[in-house]
Design an enzyme around this catalytic site. Structure first.
Site, short mmCIF file in Angstrom:
data_model
loop_
_atom_site.label_atom_id
_atom_site.label_comp_id
_atom_site.label_asym_id
_atom_site.label_seq_id
_atom_site.Cartn_x
_atom_site.Cartn_y
_atom_site.Cartn_z
N ASP A 344 0.86 -1.18 0.00
CA ASP A 344 0.00 0.00 0.00
C ASP A 344 0.90 1.24 0.00
O ASP A 344 2.11 1.14 0.24
CB ASP A 344 -0.89 -0.04 1.25
N THR A 634 -2.64 1.26 -4.57
CA THR A 634 -3.13 2.36 -3.75
C THR A 634 -4.47 2.87 -4.26
O THR A 634 -4.81 2.70 -5.43
CB THR A 634 -2.11 3.53 -3.73
#
Length: 1004
Positions: A344, A634
């Site tokens: 992430d 993301t």
């Protein structure tokens, strides 16, 4: 002053039919229309009666455990008995005892946790209860539900606030209508109806009136009505059952044991075939299966499990990665073979600490070095206002002339700052000695005690910035907001409506009335992709948003629209009507709001920076040099994600980037994939929408091209897409994946990956608790993989192969013994000799291999290329397995034939010679295998040898005690041991001399 929230404690329960909407009457349980799940938590796998049966069933449903059980049970048959019952039952019992103890400890811990949750005290409201008045709103923490640590404001149902006490809730005739249970934690549809009012009251309920299970009341007190329980809770419905992860190493070992079992069957059949299948040959096959059963080592699983526990303990105790936790101790060796790392961005690569960097007005921009100019402009506006008031009855002073442009900039800066100070969901909280005191906040607005709480750190950074330039948010409740000017004046605003940010709308808005002027203004801020179609035409928005995004800034567009009283009243009537709708409420509400979102005045752009975590760049460089490909997944916008990837050196500055064009159809995806195919060695940047189209029509082609890229950035990804990408990588490449994240939206990806690593960050601990491994910082990932992952894999490989070698040696000796004596199914060693061989005589030295290491940890971090060698699986392969099999056959044959050749008269002498040579050979082979000596290894070797020598006194039933004290015994054992081990030592020396492994060049 009673607040009604929808709440319930967290729980699990059995199923209770289909999910349906419900009507809950307050104070009238007899009117309930259906039964609901019990509100208890039960995470236990067993109960008192099922524990032992289920644990045993789970063990014996695997073939090899069942195989050893059948072997042990066969000893109750006289024709198959080969010695004492303990010969087979003691090892099996030891394995089962360890498993049962481990399961019992975990079950007791689980039971204690469940009991703590189910024993939490709550008060049930009744007419006889002592009730205190409550304030009208509260703050929640939802970090265990959605991963966000910031406080969220929750509001009451307005009509309940006029009741004198909470007990009056049970006296009125009212009910709550709620939608059917679903997994959406960000939305809720319901209504609150009071029938005995004149006229009847009907209020809409939304997410701001709810308190989901797993939330924590951070400030205030809650009185609520329970709507969902048990399996119908949002938290339970969003909890996917994590898949049971079985390591690739365990699968490889399982494959090798199947090969060994096949060899066992073959050798047994050959032995009987050489007897020409005479007599009751099927019993002979069974006896040979029992005699040679050590070919499949029963101690292998126990040794590996104990090794995993040691590796996990080492990770926890490593002082260079403090706070690291191992939540799944079954797969530490997986960390040594990672090929793809998916991470992430926000909170993982970045700190999730937002810093305001830029204010852009179109014609002028203010950066960090010019914020004092913004402050002076804001100050001048309010000092002029104050001077104008003071000089109201005087003639205008001769102030210095200001150009029209200058006045325009002052006005524009002031409007922009005021808009930023108003359009948010931030609440100032005043704390004194750790206790929140709202009364103190309203009276004094102490700057030193004030902290800001919001659902997003972006919003907090914006409000902190407006405070730094002179316009301070000092008070807020659900209906009003107070700002303090640089001159100390308090500006009061009434909040008429607020439209919170959602992932679908990508914007938030607020309608306020200035109490001093009566003006009604609609402020809105949001992402440029949606705001571009809302604001009035301009020629700079798109270009400047792109420029700021390329600098790694999160960009928000701020706009406003002035409303007349008539416009607002018309809007409010339509808005209230839409909110009362039970069907398609969200669509109807959105349609009404969109009627306002037209031709808004563009005020400014704001740029906020999310700073990188400490040592992200060197960590990513280590991973790259180790041969690990890093993908960034993301939910952020494409430009910001690309800039962060460059800033973190995930994409190097001289590397080409292919930004995958936005595609919506199969034809567009086909053309874009062809364009991408013509590029070589370039990083890929793709959005979630385009990714979904590609995976729908060209899954194989896309994954094939993406896997060739040195780096991949997927932006605007949903949690489901993240997990899907992980799953596709596993299926298409067959390589091991590691997912790293810090928020609740990363849990699916973490659970899907072969290794899930959670980062304890500002988004809470949900990812950390769901992960296999938990770290406090991203930089610790380098040491976790390069040192602990590498060591765990190499040590497990050495341990497993040595346990197999230990068992094959004694099985080879048994096979040679039987073949020499006309293929008789007679055991070579009996009783305690068989048990002691794999336990007290060799267990400590063999298990000490879990402490071995080929290079120091500093060298492993300095040369991550050493990790790349493990990706090919060479420490445990069919080649190395075959080498150890040949070594075992050679040594077992030498020891047995040597003992038979050198013993004089009594067979018991051959047993003493061969068994002693076997023990010494195993101890010497451990010494041969060790790369770096540890003091515990030396202790293990000496202790095992001492145990064997000491036990000879008690083994007179199997060994001639007087014979082992003679010189004849000593020289015969020495010769046999040297012949079995010396050639291997010579081969090892020659190999290290002429073909040294890569790590040996660094050990010096």
């Amino acid at each position: 002053m009673v607040r009604l929230n929808l709440c319930c404690p967290w729980s699990r329960c059995c199923g209770m039919g289909d999910f349906r909407p419900r009507t809950v009457w307050l104070g009238h349980p007899e009117k309930r229309e259906q039964r609901y799940p019990r509100n208890v938590i039960n995470n236990q796998k067993y109960n008192f009666f099922t524990f032992l049966p289920l644990v045993l069933f789970n063990q014996f449903k695997y073939f090899f455990n069942l195989y050893f059980l059948l072997l042990a049970c066969s000893q109750f048959i006289n024709e198959l008995r080969l010695g004492g019952l303990y010969t087979y039952w003691v090892p099996l019992g030891l394995v089962l005892a360890i498993t049962i103890m481990r399961e019992a400890v975990e079950e007791i811990r689980c039971c204690i946790r469940d009991k703590e949750i189910n024993s939490q005290i709550y008060s049930k409201l009744s007419t006889r209860a002592l009730v205190l008045p409550f304030p009208g709103s509260c703050f929640l923490r939802t970090d265990q539900l959605d991963g966000e640590t910031d406080w969220k404001l929750r509001l009451p149902v307005a009509c309940t606030q006029r009741l004198p006490t909470a007990a009056d809730l049970l006296q009125i005739r009212s009910y709550v209508y709620a939608e059917e249970p679903n997994i959406d934690i960000h939305n809720f549809t319901g209504t609150f109806t009071r029938e005995d009012a004149d006229p009847p009251v009907n209020e809409s309920l939304c997410i701001e009136n709810t308190l989901w299970a797993s939330s924590v009341v951070a400030s205030g007190t809650v009185v609520g009505v329970v709507i969902y329980t048990g399996k119908e809770l949002r938290s339970v419905m969003n909890t996917s059952n994590p898949r049971h992860k079985v390591g690739l190493f365990d699968l490889e070992v399982n494959c090798l044991t199947k090969i060994l079992f096949g060899a066992l069957m073959m050798v047994s059949l050959v032995m009987v075939a050489l007897q020409h299948f005479t007599g009751r040959w099927y019993l002979q096959i069974m006896r040979f299966l029992l005699l040679l059963s050590n070919i499949v080592p029963i101690s292998l699983r126990v040794n590996l499990d104990m090794g995993k526990m040691v590796f996990s303990w080492m990770i926890k105790k490593d002082s260079k990665i403090p706070g690291t936790m191992v939540r799944s101790s079954t797969i530490p060796e997986q960390l040594g073979r990672i090929s793809y790392l998916l991470t992430d961005k926000t909170g993982t690569l970045t700190q999730n600490e937002m810093v305001f960097r830029r204010l852009h007005l179109g014609t002028v921009a203010y950066g960090m070095d010019s914020m004092d100019e913004v402050q002076s402009l804001v100050f001048s506006v309010y000092t002029q206002v104050k001077r104008r008031k003071n000089n109201m009855h005087e003639s205008p002073s001769r102030a210095p002339a200001a150009t029209k442009v200058r006045k325009t900039i002052i006005s524009r800066v002031h409007e922009a700052v005021k808009a930023i100070a108003l359009v948010h969901n931030v609440t100032p909280v005043y704390e004194a000695n750790g206790v929140t005191d709202q009364a103190e906040a309203e009276q004094h607005y102490e700057d030193t005690c004030r902290v800001y709480q919001a659902s997003s750190p972006d919003e907090v950074s914006l409000v902190q910035w407006t405070e730094s330039v002179g316009l301070t948010l000092v008070g807020r409740d659900h209906s009003s907001m107070q700002l303090r000017t640089p001159t100390g004046q308090i500006l009061n605003f009434t909040i008429l409506q607020i439209f919170p940010f959602t992932y679908e709308s990508k914007r938030m808005g607020i309608i306020v009335r200035d109490e001093s002027t009566g003006e009604i203004t609609f402020y809105m801020k949001g992402a440029d992709v949606v705001m571009a179609g809302i604001v009035q035409y301009n020629d700079w928005l798109e270009e400047e948003c792109g420029n700021m995004a390329r600098e790694g800034l999160r960009v928000l567009v701020v706009s406003k629209k002035s409303l007349t009283d008539e416009q607002y009243q018309d809007f409010e009537a339509r808005y209230v009507q839409a909110k009362l709708s039970v069907h398609d409420r969200s669509l109807k509400v959105a349609t009404v709001i969109e009627s306002l979102e037209m031709e808004m005045e563009l005020l400014c752009l704001t740029g906020v920076e999310d700073q990188l975590q400490t040592d992200v760049r060197p960590t990513l460089e280590i991973l790259h040099n180790a041969g690990i490909k890093v993908w960034m997944l993301t939910g952020d916008k494409l430009e910001t994600a690309t800039c962060t990837a460059k800033n973190a050196h995930l994409i190097t500055r001289n590397q080409d980037i292919h930004i995958f064009r936005s595609v919506t159809t199969r034809g567009e995806a086909h053309l874009e994939l062809n364009a991408f195919r013509r590029k070589h060695d370039c990083a890929l940047v793709i959005s979630g929408d385009s990714l979904e189209v590609c995976l729908k029509y060209y899954e194989y082609e896309f994954m094939e091209l993406a896997c060739q890229c040195p780096a991949v950035v997927c932006c605007r990804c949903t949690p489901t897409q993240k997990a899907q990408i992980v799953r596709l990588l596993q299926e298409r490449t067959g390589k091991l994946t590691c997912a790293v994240g810090d928020g609740g939206n990363d849990v699916s990806m973490i659970q899907e990956a072969d290794c899930g690593v959670g980062v304890e960050g500002k988004e809470g601990k949900q990812a950390s608790l769901a992960a296999d491994f938990s770290v406090t910082q991203f930089k610790h990932l380098g040491r976790l993989l390069m040192v602990h992952g590498r060591n765990s894999y190499k040590r497990s490989a050495a341990l497993s192969q040595f346990v197999i070698h230990r068992s094959l040696c004694i099985s080879t000796m048994q096979a040679v013994f039987s073949s020499v004596f006309h293929f008789a199914s007679v055991p070579l060693y009996q009783g305690f000799l068989v048990i002691g061989y794999s336990t007290i005589y060799t267990m400590f030295p063999v298990f000490s291999l879990v402490l071995d290491k080929d290079v120091k940890s500093e060298v492993a971090m300095l040369y991550p290329e050493l990790y790349k060698d493990l990706l090919k699986g060479r420490p445990l392969s069919f080649k190395t397995f075959l080498i150890w099999v040949l070594i075992s056959i050679y040594q077992g044959s030498i020891i047995m034939y040597g003992a038979l050749l050198l013993f004089d008269s009594e067979f018991v002498h051959a047993v003493a010679i061969s068994f002693t040579a076997l023990i010494l050979t195993e101890l010497l082979m451990v010494a041969l295998t060790i790369q770096t000596w540890h003091w515990l290894m030396i202790v293990g070797e000496l202790l095992s040898l001492a145990c064997y020598v000491a036990s000879l006194v008690f083994l007179h039933e199997f060994i001639d005690v007087y014979f082992i004290t003679t010189v004849s015994f000593l020289w015969k054992v020495t010769v046999i041991t040297l012949v079995s081990c010396l050639p291997l030592y010579i081969l090892k020396y020659l190999r290290r001399r002429f073909s040294p492994p890569s790590y040996s060049k660094l050990t010096s």
